[in-house]
Design an enzyme around this catalytic site. Structure first.
Site, short mmCIF file in Angstrom:
data_model
loop_
_atom_site.label_atom_id
_atom_site.label_comp_id
_atom_site.label_asym_id
_atom_site.label_seq_id
_atom_site.Cartn_x
_atom_site.Cartn_y
_atom_site.Cartn_z
N ARG A 1 0.81 -1.22 0.00
CA ARG A 1 0.00 0.00 0.00
C ARG A 1 0.84 1.27 0.00
O ARG A 1 0.39 2.31 -0.46
CB ARG A 1 -0.94 -0.02 1.20
CG ARG A 1 -2.00 -1.13 1.08
CD ARG A 1 -3.09 -1.01 2.11
NE ARG A 1 -4.09 -2.06 1.97
CZ ARG A 1 -5.18 -2.15 2.73
NH1 ARG A 1 -5.40 -1.26 3.69
NH2 ARG A 1 -6.04 -3.13 2.54
N ASP B 1 -14.97 9.49 9.90
CA ASP B 1 -13.94 8.50 9.62
C ASP B 1 -12.59 9.18 9.66
O ASP B 1 -12.49 10.41 9.56
CB ASP B 1 -14.17 7.85 8.25
CG ASP B 1 -13.49 6.50 8.13
OD1 ASP B 1 -14.13 5.48 8.45
OD2 ASP B 1 -12.31 6.45 7.73
#
Length: 292
Positions: free
Chosen positions: A43, A155
């Site tokens: 990632r 979030d």
């Protein structure tokens, strides 16, 4: 010399992994186990390529350098998991419909509570959870019924929040939405929007959004809330951070409020005074906040 970057991807060393582990846990409370080394490498590799860096050590130095806070946010975004679906863990929504909502209606009719409901979806990912909650609320407490509703979707990931605010998904995501709610609250795309669905205006009218780091309770939204959903995120937290988050959230619930965890989570090891209502659902015995 051509100045081209090497085509072989860099190797994430054990020392570099430990640096990222400490940084992520310190910043946001998420614990990356050693088994996540391939995930971290995969990632972050894209960020290295885009910045023209040739090692993970160089990238760590970059994100921890003063003035590079935006890149640190991107790094954390890339390491977050965004798996979600509409009406995930359907037994929770069944509990709302069959027990919690009728209970609140009876309390309001008896003058023991107001008709204002606030809900916090504390790790909303791309929005499926908070919009599921909003559909459930509007179905039980429709406009004109005298109830006011607010669903706060937060979030850590800025990318996920943008998706949530957009309220636009592939039509394939509709498979888990009950048909009456789908027809009542979602719009089906046509022509250039074919294959998509969008949250309708009634849903959007009760939604609020914000970026919240659960590892920084001082930055959390003020309570009280009637429902707090914090599902399938604390499994990534270390024990200390997990306990801190749970205690802080319970303090934002009145005695009539409910706290929802994910199916793989529990309150084991956390010293809190709660009553278990159902699987992974709790209510405080003495709420941290009450209503006027």
């Amino acid at each position: 010399m051509t100045g081209l970057l090497p085509t072989t991807p860099p190797v994430l060393t054990a020392r570099e992994l430990s640096l990222f582990q400490a940084l992520v846990e310190r910043e946001v409370g998420i614990h990356l186990s050693p088994a996540k080394d391939a995930l971290v490498a995969n990632r972050l590799a894209r960020r290295l390529r885009e910045l023209g860096l040739t090692s993970f050590g160089a990238y760590y130095a970059y994100v921890t350098e003063k003035g590079h806070e935006a890149e640190k946010v991107r790094m954390i975004d890339s390491l977050c998991t965004h798996e979600t679906s509409f009406f995930r863990e359907p037994q929770h929504f069944e509990l709302l419909r069959e027990r919690v909502f009728p209970e609140w209606m009876a309390q309001a009719n008896a003058g023991r509570r107001s008709k204002h409901l606030r809900v916090w979806s504390a790790a909303c990912s791309t929005g499926e959870e908070p919009y599921s909650i909003a559909m459930s609320l509007l179905d039980a407490f429709p406009p004109g019924s005298g109830w006011s509703l607010e669903v706060l979707a937060t979030d850590l990931s800025t990318w996920a929040l943008e998706r949530t605010q957009e309220g636009l998904w592939s039509l394939e995501r509709a498979a888990t939405i009950p048909q009456p709610l789908l027809r009542a609250f979602m719009l089906k795309g046509v022509r250039t929007q074919e294959g998509l669905m969008k949250a309708g205006p009634e849903l959007r009218s009760i939604m609020r959004f914000g970026r919240v780091n659960l590892n920084a309770p001082g930055e959390w939204p003020a309570g009280p809330f009637d429902l707090i959903f914090c599902r399938n995120v604390l499994i990534y937290f270390g024990a200390e951070a997990r306990g801190r988050v749970i205690r802080g959230m319970l303090q934002r619930l009145p005695p009539t409020g409910y706290f929802f965890l994910g199916h793989a989570e529990s309150l084991i090891g956390v010293d809190v005074d709660v009553r278990s209502v159902s699987a992974n659902v709790y209510t405080p015995r003495t709420g941290g906040m009450s209503r006027f």
